[in-house]
Structures are given as C-alpha cells and as structure tokens.
Design an enzyme around this catalytic site. Structure first.
Site, PDB file in Angstrom:
ATOM      1  N   ASP A   1      -2.390  13.228   3.400  1.00  0.00           N
ATOM      2  CA  ASP A   1      -1.784  13.855   2.800  1.00  0.00           C
ATOM      3  C   ASP A   1      -2.256  13.962   1.100  1.00  0.00           C
ATOM      4  O   ASP A   1      -2.092  14.951   0.711  1.00  0.00           O
ATOM      5  CB  ASP A   1      -1.067  12.465   2.188  1.00  0.00           C
ATOM      6  CG  ASP A   1       0.530  12.970   2.266  1.00  0.00           C
ATOM      7  OD1 ASP A   1       0.778  13.713   2.820  1.00  0.00           O
ATOM      8  OD2 ASP A   1       1.447  12.218   0.912  1.00  0.00           O
TER       9      ASP A   1
ATOM     10  N   ASP B   1      -8.700  33.565 -37.853  1.00  0.00           N
ATOM     11  CA  ASP B   1     -10.039  33.231 -37.269  1.00  0.00           C
ATOM     12  C   ASP B   1     -10.582  33.115 -38.562  1.00  0.00           C
ATOM     13  O   ASP B   1     -11.586  32.676 -38.804  1.00  0.00           O
ATOM     14  CB  ASP B   1     -10.515  35.081 -37.297  1.00  0.00           C
ATOM     15  CG  ASP B   1      -9.658  36.144 -38.124  1.00  0.00           C
ATOM     16  OD1 ASP B   1      -8.650  35.624 -39.440  1.00  0.00           O
ATOM     17  OD2 ASP B   1      -9.529  36.870 -37.644  1.00  0.00           O
TER      18      ASP B   1
ATOM     19  N   ILE C   1       2.294   2.671  -3.560  1.00  0.00           N
ATOM     20  CA  ILE C   1       1.506   3.480  -4.836  1.00  0.00           C
ATOM     21  C   ILE C   1       1.399   4.305  -4.350  1.00  0.00           C
ATOM     22  O   ILE C   1       0.071   4.399  -3.439  1.00  0.00           O
ATOM     23  CB  ILE C   1       0.447   2.109  -4.833  1.00  0.00           C
ATOM     24  CG1 ILE C   1       0.511   0.543  -4.869  1.00  0.00           C
ATOM     25  CG2 ILE C   1       0.060   2.871  -6.164  1.00  0.00           C
ATOM     26  CD1 ILE C   1       0.510  -0.135  -5.075  1.00  0.00           C
TER      27      ILE C   1
ATOM     28  N   ASP D   1      -7.824  29.639 -41.822  1.00  0.00           N
ATOM     29  CA  ASP D   1      -6.826  29.514 -41.237  1.00  0.00           C
ATOM     30  C   ASP D   1      -6.743  27.648 -40.563  1.00  0.00           C
ATOM     31  O   ASP D   1      -5.862  27.553 -39.706  1.00  0.00           O
ATOM     32  CB  ASP D   1      -7.134  29.933 -40.700  1.00  0.00           C
ATOM     33  CG  ASP D   1      -6.262  31.719 -41.140  1.00  0.00           C
ATOM     34  OD1 ASP D   1      -5.533  32.205 -41.461  1.00  0.00           O
ATOM     35  OD2 ASP D   1      -7.139  32.833 -40.174  1.00  0.00           O
TER      36      ASP D   1
ATOM     37  N   ASN E   1      -2.024   7.757   3.130  1.00  0.00           N
ATOM     38  CA  ASN E   1      -2.203   8.259   1.691  1.00  0.00           C
ATOM     39  C   ASN E   1      -3.424   8.819   1.254  1.00  0.00           C
ATOM     40  O   ASN E   1      -3.060   9.400   0.720  1.00  0.00           O
ATOM     41  CB  ASN E   1      -2.220   7.114   0.367  1.00  0.00           C
ATOM     42  CG  ASN E   1      -0.164   6.642   0.610  1.00  0.00           C
ATOM     43  OD1 ASN E   1       0.498   7.091   1.250  1.00  0.00           O
ATOM     44  ND2 ASN E   1      -0.412   5.066   0.365  1.00  0.00           N
TER      45      ASN E   1
ATOM     46  N   ASN F   1       5.468   8.685   0.057  1.00  0.00           N
ATOM     47  CA  ASN F   1       5.603   6.835  -0.686  1.00  0.00           C
ATOM     48  C   ASN F   1       6.901   6.499  -0.228  1.00  0.00           C
ATOM     49  O   ASN F   1       7.197   5.540   0.249  1.00  0.00           O
ATOM     50  CB  ASN F   1       5.119   6.708  -2.258  1.00  0.00           C
ATOM     51  CG  ASN F   1       3.934   7.210  -1.997  1.00  0.00           C
ATOM     52  OD1 ASN F   1       3.404   8.589  -2.696  1.00  0.00           O
ATOM     53  ND2 ASN F   1       2.691   6.154  -1.902  1.00  0.00           N
TER      54      ASN F   1
ATOM     55  N   ASP G   1      -2.262  37.292 -35.455  1.00  0.00           N
ATOM     56  CA  ASP G   1      -3.294  38.426 -36.181  1.00  0.00           C
ATOM     57  C   ASP G   1      -2.712  39.213 -34.924  1.00  0.00           C
ATOM     58  O   ASP G   1      -2.720  39.895 -34.637  1.00  0.00           O
ATOM     59  CB  ASP G   1      -4.284  37.988 -36.119  1.00  0.00           C
ATOM     60  CG  ASP G   1      -5.070  37.203 -36.826  1.00  0.00           C
ATOM     61  OD1 ASP G   1      -4.143  36.202 -38.119  1.00  0.00           O
ATOM     62  OD2 ASP G   1      -6.183  36.708 -37.138  1.00  0.00           O
TER      63      ASP G   1
ATOM     64  N   VAL H   1       1.107  -0.974   0.477  1.00  0.00           N
ATOM     65  CA  VAL H   1      -0.083  -0.046  -0.410  1.00  0.00           C
ATOM     66  C   VAL H   1       0.632   0.837  -0.187  1.00  0.00           C
ATOM     67  O   VAL H   1       0.653   2.045  -0.780  1.00  0.00           O
ATOM     68  CB  VAL H   1      -0.879  -0.017   1.251  1.00  0.00           C
ATOM     69  CG1 VAL H   1      -1.782   1.512   1.605  1.00  0.00           C
ATOM     70  CG2 VAL H   1      -2.042  -1.250   1.034  1.00  0.00           C
ATOM     71  N   ALA H   2       1.787   1.382   0.586  1.00  0.00           N
ATOM     72  CA  ALA H   2       3.088   1.799   0.958  1.00  0.00           C
ATOM     73  C   ALA H   2       3.542   2.767  -0.612  1.00  0.00           C
ATOM     74  O   ALA H   2       3.666   4.310  -0.857  1.00  0.00           O
ATOM     75  CB  ALA H   2       4.082   1.979   1.689  1.00  0.00           C
TER      76      ALA H   2
HETATM   77  P1  ATP Z   1      -5.127  39.786 -39.791  1.00  0.00           P
HETATM   78  O1  ATP Z   1      -4.619  38.495 -40.757  1.00  0.00           O
HETATM   79  O2  ATP Z   1      -3.940  40.292 -39.104  1.00  0.00           O
HETATM   80  O3  ATP Z   1      -6.221  39.894 -39.203  1.00  0.00           O
HETATM   81  P2  ATP Z   1      -6.212  41.832 -41.925  1.00  0.00           P
HETATM   82  O4  ATP Z   1      -7.263  41.885 -41.004  1.00  0.00           O
HETATM   83  O5  ATP Z   1      -5.623  43.468 -42.097  1.00  0.00           O
HETATM   84  O6  ATP Z   1      -4.295  41.534 -40.952  1.00  0.00           O
HETATM   85  P3  ATP Z   1      -6.812  40.485 -44.363  1.00  0.00           P
HETATM   86  O7  ATP Z   1      -8.509  40.710 -43.561  1.00  0.00           O
HETATM   87  O8  ATP Z   1      -5.954  39.330 -45.018  1.00  0.00           O
HETATM   88  O9  ATP Z   1      -6.161  41.105 -42.987  1.00  0.00           O
HETATM   89  O10 ATP Z   1      -6.802  42.184 -45.165  1.00  0.00           O
HETATM   90  C1  ATP Z   1      -6.072  42.365 -46.044  1.00  0.00           C
HETATM   91  C2  ATP Z   1      -5.709  43.063 -46.505  1.00  0.00           C
HETATM   92  O11 ATP Z   1      -7.085  43.162 -47.661  1.00  0.00           O
HETATM   93  C3  ATP Z   1      -6.118  44.579 -45.881  1.00  0.00           C
HETATM   94  O12 ATP Z   1      -4.906  45.447 -45.566  1.00  0.00           O
HETATM   95  C4  ATP Z   1      -7.199  45.365 -46.642  1.00  0.00           C
HETATM   96  O13 ATP Z   1      -6.139  46.442 -47.972  1.00  0.00           O
HETATM   97  C5  ATP Z   1      -7.886  44.226 -47.808  1.00  0.00           C
HETATM   98  N1  ATP Z   1      -8.866  43.805 -46.965  1.00  0.00           N
HETATM   99  C6  ATP Z   1      -9.549  44.074 -45.765  1.00  0.00           C
HETATM  100  N2  ATP Z   1     -10.553  43.628 -45.299  1.00  0.00           N
HETATM  101  C7  ATP Z   1     -11.603  44.016 -46.941  1.00  0.00           C
HETATM  102  C8  ATP Z   1     -12.879  43.892 -47.416  1.00  0.00           C
HETATM  103  N3  ATP Z   1     -13.787  43.683 -46.570  1.00  0.00           N
HETATM  104  N4  ATP Z   1     -12.811  44.666 -48.782  1.00  0.00           N
HETATM  105  C9  ATP Z   1     -11.700  44.891 -49.356  1.00  0.00           C
HETATM  106  N5  ATP Z   1     -10.657  44.786 -48.759  1.00  0.00           N
HETATM  107  C10 ATP Z   1     -10.393  44.511 -48.373  1.00  0.00           C
END
Ligand code: ATP
Length: 924
Positions: free
Chosen positions: A765, A658, A304, A662, A761, A724, A348, A301-302
């Site tokens: 403890d 996001d 474990i 990605d 145990n 232990n 990002d 027992v001790a």
């Molecule tokens: P992160 O990756 O840090 O979020 P981010 O949001 O700037 O950066 P993206 O969203 O890929 O990256 O945007 C890249 C580029 O695309 C921007 O710098 C802008 O010039 C252009 N962009 C962003 N949003 C739009 C949109 N709604 N319409 C047209 N062009 C856009």
C-alpha cells in the site's frame, strides 16, 4: 581594535588594498585559515541516533512485543511440545516482523535525511550575496565566503554579513538592535573613535547581523563567523528544528488517536474473544489465548496508518524541491500548504507585473513638450524638437546628476544597465541628448561638478536628492514622484522664467495626468540654489523644500506579456489579483486595465490611493477592500494595514514586496513573497516564497503547485486510511461473527495475520501512496475555487469516503475468507485469500482514490510511477504466496489458478460498482 585607528592603519593591518581588494588566491588562503563566515552550529543528531530513536515509537513497541511473543511461543513449541515445524514458523514470523520494523526505521531515517538535504539546499539557494572587490573587480560573492580584508559595499536593505570598519559612507544608517537593543538606526561615520568607546557608539564600525536602513557605504571586513561580535554572544546556535506543517500536525494527531483506538480494540478483542471462546467451547486454553493474541496484534497493527507520517513529510519536501525548479523558492514546508489555499494575490507593479525595462518616451521641460525615440538601453533615438533641446539642458543634466545608475556596453556590444531602472532610463535619456554623468563630474572638464551629499530614493518619501557644487554655486537637486514634489515646490520653470507654483500648478498637473493616462510612469526633477553652509549642514527634510520644478519625465515600463494570461488563469481559479504600487494612480490604473485586472464597468472606483487610506479608519478600510483592485501611491506602511483588512475579510493573502520597509507587511501576509533578483536581503529574510526570477507568473505556478501537492496528499491519505478501515473491519467481523469452526478454520483464526497486515501497510500500500504524491493534477486545478484554509484535511467528504469504501472492502475481504473456509481450504489458504483480496482491493481502489470524481474519469496510465508501483505491489504480493520460503515466513499458501483469478478480479467489483453508481449520479 579597529575603531580607534585610521582607515589607512586598518587597511595596512589587514594587509589589503582599498583600490583593488584582495586577490582571489589570497582570499582563498584566508578562508582556509579563518573558516567559513558562518556562525558555529550544534552538529545535528547523528543518523544512527535517528535510527535508534525510531524504536521509541509506540507502533514499534507493539511490534517488538509481537516479536517477543512469537519467540516465546516458538521456544515453547520447541522445548515443550516438540512441534519443530510450528516452532520454526513462529521464529520466521519474529524475523519477518523485525524486518518490517527495520523498514519502518529506514523510512524514518530517509525522511530525516531527505528533510535535511532539502533544507540545506534551500538554505544554500537563499545564501546572501555580497558585493565584494577582489582582483580589482567588483563581484557578488556568497556571504559565507567573506574573509577579513575583503572590501565590500552595502546599500539600503542589505544585511551586514560580517564585522566591518567603514571606509566611505553616504548618509549611511544601520540598525543594530540585535546587539545593542537600540531600536533606532545609527548614523555611521569613518573617523576613528577613542579606544574606550562602547560597541553601540563605535560609529565607524558595522556589525554582522545589522541591516542598512539608509544610504550606502564601503567597508573592510575585520572579522567573520564565530569571531564577530554576534558570533561571540550567539555561542553555538541550535540547528533550526524542522517545524511541523498543519497537515503533519493533523496526521500526527490522527495517528496518536488511532493508537488509542488500537489499544481499545486490543482490549476489546481479548475480552470479546475470551467470552466468545467460553460461550462456544465452555473452556479456555493457552492455545486459544495465543490465537486471540495474534488477532489482537494484527488489529493493533491494522488500526495505525504506519507509513503515513513518513510518506507525508517526504512528499512535502519533494513538493518544495519541485517548486524550486520552477523558480519559486519556498522557505518552510508550511507554505506549500498555504500556497494552495491562497485566495488573493497582492502584487507590486514595477518589475513584477511590468518588465522593469524603462525608457523615457516623453518629457516636459522648461514649459516645452519633447518626444523621445528608441526603446531600451541603447543610446540611439532622436529627441524632437531637436532645435529646442537647449531649453531642456537644465532638466536633463539635473536628472543624471541626481542619479547613481550607469549603462555600459559589454564585450558582446549590448548595453547593460546597472542600478535603479527608473534612474537608468534617465541616464539613457541623457546619452541621447549628449550628456554623460562622468563627464559632468570630471574635475578637469569645464563643468567641474562635485557631489557633496546624496540622499537615496526611498519609497516612503518618494524622492531622491543630491547636494552639488558647480563652480562656486551650491545646489540641491531633488527628483521624485511629481505629485509629491509639487508639495515641496515654490516655482515652475517655464520658458526660462520662474513661474510661482500657484500659477503653474494647473499646467503641471495636467501634464502629469496626460502622461499617466498613457500608462507612463511619471517623475519630476527640481533644483534649488543654496548657500555653502546650507549645502553642508542643512538636514535632508529642510533641503527638500522651496524647490523649482525643472520638468517632468514620462517613462514607459511595458507590462510583461505573460502576466495578462496569468491574471486570467488566477481569476478563473477564483483568486483575486490586486496591484499595490508606489506609482501614480492613473498610471497604475492604465497598466491594471491592460493586464485585465479591472472590471471595466467602473474602473476608477476600483482604485484607492495612499492618501485616501490615511483618511480611512480600519473599519472603513475593511469595508472598501473587497472592491479595490489597485492601491496606488501607497507607502510600505499602508501595505500592512491593507493586508490586515483583507485577512479580516477572510482572504488568504500572498503579498509581494521588494524594499526594506516592506518586510513587516510580508510577515503579516499569509504568504510573503520577495523578489530574488531585485529584492533586498531583509525582504527575502521575511518572505515565505522567493521568486528567483522576480516574475508574477512564478506566483501563479507556485499556487498551482501548492494546490497539486495538497490534492495529492489528500488522495494518498484517503487511500491509506481506507486500507486501515478495511483491515480493522475484516478482523473484527471475523472475531465477532465466526462463532464455530468452518471446515479447517477454527473460530479463533484471525482473518489476516499480523504479518499480512504489516505487508499491506508497509509494502503493497505504501508504494502506490508514494506514487500518488507525485501525481499529475486531475483536470485543471486552476478552474476550481481555493479550498477553505480553515477546514481540516479530513473534511470535505474525505472521512465519509474512507469509511464507505473501507467498510465495503473490509466486508468483501471477510466474505472471501468465509467462502474459502467453506470451500474447505486450509487456514493458511483462507487467510491468503483474504490477504490477496485486500491487496488487490486496494490496488484497484488506488485508481479511484486519485480522482475527486471516479476512476472512470482519469486515465490510469497518466502517472507512470503509480502504474509501476501498482505492478510491483501486485507481483510481489502474489510472489509471497507462491514461494515456499515466504509461505513459511508469512504464513501464506499457494492457491489454485482459479482462486488467484478470483482474488485479483473480484475486488474490482465493489470499486467499479461504487464508482459506477457515482458516475451515474454525477452524470445526472
Ligand atoms: P511598485 O511599488 O509597484 O514597485 P514603484 O516602483 O513605482 O511601484 P516606488 O518605487 O515607490 O513605486 O516609486 C514611486 C514613485 O517614486 C514613482 O512613480 C516615481 O515617480 C518616483 N521614483 C521612483 N524611483 C525614483 C528614483 N530613483 N528617484 C526619484 N524618484 C523616483
């Protein structure tokens, strides 16, 4: 079948309304008949079965064996020798061991229930939300509450949460590989298809479990839960088994090894004991064998650490719950451990490091510079020069037409943005200049613009386009990253003239650079006149060519104030922070500099652009990554390459993402981080950590929490294992060194009884160990480098400490036992002295175990749970030696006050001495 009918017929069939949706009451009624929109799962193992299964554990089997032996020995005394008192003490012992077995099983049950509860609540927090139209109102509803007849809307990155029939689609493409095996996205339509169409070709349907890879759409739900195509093929889903984390695996492995050791020790004890008895007495009796057996059981027992696995998994679950309170939602317990070992955070920029509250502050249109006043979403602020604003009209109207965002005033009078923040900034600019998208699109108005097609923004292409009809002219409007748009442009609009791009490029580029150097996010807007036929049929890639640049917007997106501090904290903790962004290199560099992410001696050298990455081989990229702090204009595909090379450099990488694209990078990263608010369902699904508030600071807090939990686990393991070692050693010393009777104590008497060992145990403890799991961090955990993720939890001197302290403690217990026997104390009293010496030795030691330095370095009262646990253990352990009932049950004896004082204070000596020596050594 819904796919061979018209939209109207489907809506009528499902008794729903395209304009207003279901009423909440109707939806509620439907939910009671159809049930929740969840795939049916196999019911989990019932708790009583979990309880019964705990009896299969080797430890419990050993203990059950001990119970049987006690019962047999008691029965033997009762029937054969007539020693009633001795018989009863054997029976008591059997009962007490049974109680401890039940405590052990109770711990198993608690652990399982706890894990289930926290998994369920994590699951609930991670439940997807769907945009649903009910009571004439769009709202977010938990996916499991969808019912047939609900009208839903989806966009790129969403999961389709039920089987649906499309009502309206805009460039909608959906991945259905899980049902059809087709790895390419399918373009969707709303027209009916024939009744004999295969599932993969039913283009007007969407199926549960698919992901939207492009565009957006509206649909009506036709089937939910088990009725969906996925539900039909999935059958009953096994509830996801809880996976063991690396520490749990290490501990379980260790426990298994220790069980083998225990087995070895038992055999050795029986053998060595027999030899010893033979040598000392020249004979061997049943009584001496029984005594040996009880030593052997006590030793088993001790050896474990009984409570360790349960305490460990409970502490890990508690850790995940604590994390979720600080807005970090951890999806598997594994990640709690990995978080603490993170060496690099790749984040990002937009929305995570910055506020995502974008405002256009400058723009360049038709060859002219403009300044814009006002911040935020309120459409207040002058645009200067106001008398030139007419020249910018084409640029501003184009930027709000190629745009789906809105800003609305709520009842409290504040302006609420809806949609992509970059687009919101353009909407507000439009309002400041007196243009509204709705007015431009109004059929009755003078403008009479129609949107014919829409190609949403995506972070790989970095553009967004609409095809419009204005009067009888057709146009494509494209906006996007300026440097990208430049490559698709033929002309630049300057003073109402079209300047060929070869001539205008230098001007435009210098504007981009100037805006970016001020940390402004840049976005260009362009248009192209096309024919009616091109407007309807030209594919996206061909439409987004031969553009005329109308202008350039400079958008401010201020860094979050708290991030600078977080970055500094992480850097102090030797964690590197890098930015990975789709934004322009100069903008990114300016923001990174503001946040303290760059070494100011050579800032530009720490920036690497996506197009440069394309030129590098993996090995070249591997050589570059240690110096880079900003990756700019990257697309999601680059992220995966970057993570891989960072990992090759030995980094433990936490990476945020996001967008839909990605997801693969998040899976490759050691800790994939998704945004709870702005993230897509797909990224949340692939992530290990979800930031409920989208804030970078939450990553910092999560890493710190991960480090704290890991350190606490290490501390309580150190504490438990020391016990232990002490127990085994004191028993072995007794067995080997006591060769003749001392006073009333015979040479066969074990130093501690099995029950005493069990008590230590499982009770005296285990409670302080639990409390250590809740301990506050010692000093600032963010002032030390991350631990080596490859090293075992026992590395780093832990084993050495356990062995040293355990050996000293075991020796002290043994000496106390010999002293008692020499002083003429009874067998029970001598064992009680050993027992209490061990208990108090551990209670002193626990204050040492919670410090990486010594107990002098920590305030013993800083963890109130620990103080309470120690007090409870001390009092209850003393009580079991004072109450006559427990004297019978546990084989303890009441001691004199002087001896009590000794067993409480004496064990402090080795702890204080070892700590003292160490403190002196540290001080040098
Ligand atoms: P992160 O990756 O840090 O979020 P981010 O949001 O700037 O950066 P993206 O969203 O890929 O990256 O945007 C890249 C580029 O695309 C921007 O710098 C802008 O010039 C252009 N962009 C962003 N949003 C739009 C949109 N709604 N319409 C047209 N062009 C856009």
């Amino acid at each position: 079948m819904f796919y061979d009918q018209s939209k109207a017929a489907v809506l009528a069939d499902l008794k729903t309304n395209r304009q207003t949706g279901l009423t909440s009451m109707n939806a509620q009624q439907r939910l009671t008949t159809t049930g929740k929109n969840e795939l049916p799962v196999v019911p989990p193992t019932p708790i009583w079965l979990v309880f019964l299964r705990s009896f299969k554990e080797p430890l419990v089997i050993i203990l059950l064996l001990a119970v049987t032996l006690s019962l047999v020995s008691g029965g033997y005394d009762l029937v054969q020798t007539g020693d009633v008192q001795h018989a009863w003490s054997s029976f008591y012992e059997a009962i007490a061991i049974m109680i401890l077995i039940l405590i052990n099983s109770g711990l198993s049950v608690w652990q399982t229930a706890n894990a289930r509860k926290s998994l369920a609540s994590l699951k609930a927090m991670n439940n997807h939300q769907v945009a649903v139209l009910r009571d004439d109102n769009w709202d977010k509803v938990a996916a499991n509450l969808l019912v047939p007849g609900d009208i839903i809307s989806v966009k790129t990155g969403d999961f389709i949460e039920a089987d649906v029939r499309w009502l309206k689609v805009s460039e909608l493409a959906v991945l259905e590989a899980h049902l059809t095996g087709e790895s390419l996205p399918i373009d969707k339509q709303v027209e009916p298809v024939s009744a004999d169409t295969d599932l993969g070709d039913r283009k007007n349907m969407g199926y549960s479990g698919s992901t939207v890879t492009n565009g957006n759409g509206y649909a009506v739900v036709v089937a939910t839960g088990g009725q969906t195509e996925l539900g039909k093929i999935a059958g009953l889903l096994k509830d996801t088994p809880t996976q063991l984390t690396p520490i749990e695996k290490t501990v379980n492995g260790l426990t298994r090894k220790l069980m083998l050791v225990a087995g070895g020790i038992v055999l050795f004890t029986l053998l060595a004991g027999t030899v010893k008895t033979w040598l000392t007495t020249g004979s061997f009796s049943f009584a001496s064998f029984a005594a040996l057996l009880s030593t052997a059981i006590a030793l088993a027992v001790a050896a474990i650490p009984d409570a360790l696995p349960a305490v460990l998994s409970i502490v890990l679950t508690i850790g995940a719950t604590v994390l979720s309170k600080s807005n970090g939602l951890i999806k598997s317990l594994n990640s709690v451990e990995t978080l603490g070992a993170t060496t690099l955070i790749a984040s990002d920029k937009t929305g995570t490091l910055t506020k995502n509250e974008m405002t256009v502050t400058r723009f360049f249109a038709n060859g002219q510079d403009f300044e814009v006043e006002g911040r935020g979403y309120e459409p207040l602020g002058e645009i200067a020069p106001a008398d030139q604003l007419g020249a910018a009209q084409a640029f501003i109207t184009a930027s709000i037409l190629d745009n789906e965002a809105t800003v609305a005033k709520n009842e409290q009078g504040s302006y609420v943005p809806f949609g992509n923040p970059t687009d919101v900034a353009l909407v507000v600019l439009g309002q400041k200049a007196g243009f509204e998208r709705a007015a431009l699109l109004d059929q009755s108005g003078a403008n009479d613009v129609d949107i014919l097609r829409l190609f949403p923004f995506d972070s790989t292409r970095k553009m967004m386009s609409v095809v419009i009809k204005q009067g009888d002219q057709y146009k494509v409007i494209t906006k996007g990253a300026p440097d990208v748009l430049l490559q698709h442009a033929d002309y630049l609009a300057m003073a109402d003239q079209l300047v060929p791009i070869a001539t205008g490029r230098a001007t435009f580029v210098s504007k981009i650079e100037a805006f970016a150097a001020e940390a402004l996010r840049t976005l260009a807007v362009s248009e192209r006149i096309i024919t009616a036929d091109e407007a309807l049929h030209l594919p996206m890639a061909d439409l987004e060519q031969h553009l005329t640049l109308l202008g350039l917007a400079g958008i401010i997106d201020p860094p979050r104030e708290e991030v600078r501090h977080s970055v500094a904290t992480l850097q102090a903790a030797a964690i590197k922070v890098v930015m990975i962004t789709g934004d322009h290199a100069k903008t990114a560099q300016a923001i990174a500099a503001k946040l303290g992410m760059l070494d100011q001696t050579a800032p530009a050298a720490q920036v690497l652009e996506g197009r440069e990455i394309d030129q590098l081989s993996d090995d070249e990229l591997f050589a570059r990554v240690p110096d880079v702090r900003v990756y700019a204009r990257v697309s999601p595909a680059h992220k995966q390459r970057i993570v891989r090379q960072l990992q090759r450099q030995g980094e433990v990488v936490a990476m945020t993402g996001d967008g839909v694209n990605d997801a693969p990078a998040l899976r490759v990263a050691d800790i994939g981080v998704a945004m709870g608010i702005n993230g897509t369902d797909v990224t949340k699904e692939s992530a290990d950590l979800i930031l409920m508030d989208d804030k970078f600071t939450t990553i910092e807090h999560s890493v710190e929490a991960g480090r704290t939990i890991f350190t606490n686990i290490k501390n309580f393991m150190r504490h438990e294992l020391t016990t232990n070692v002490a127990e085994v050693l004191s028993l072995l010393l007794g067995l080997l060194l006591i060769t003749h009777d001392i006073g009333q104590v015979s040479s066969n008497t074990p130093t501690l009884t099995a029950l005493m060992v069990l008590w230590v145990n499982m009770v005296s403890d285990a409670l302080p160990s639990f409390a250590l799991g809740y301990d506050v961090p010692e000093g600032d955990l963010m002032q030390v480098p991350p631990r080596d993720s490859q090293a075992s939890i026992l590395a780093d001197g832990l084993l050495g400490r356990v062995l040293l302290r355990g050996t000293v403690m075991g020796a002290v217990v043994f000496v106390a036992f010999i002293w008692s026997a020499n002083s003429g104390l009874s067998v029970e009293a001598s064992q009680t002295v050993a027992f209490l010496t061990l208990v108090f030795g551990q209670l002193w030691h626990v204050f040492d175990a919670r410090s990486s330095k010594t107990l002098f370095h920590r305030n013993p009262f800083s963890n109130s749970k620990l103080v309470m646990a120690v007090a409870f253990s001390a009092v209850s352990s003393l009580l079991v030696t004072m109450s006559p009932f427990f004297n019978d049950v546990m084989g303890t004896a009441r001691l004199s006050n002087g001896v009590y004082a000794m067993v409480i204070l004496l064990p402090a000596v080795p702890v204080l001495v070892i700590s003292g020596i160490k403190a002196w050594w540290l001080a040098r």
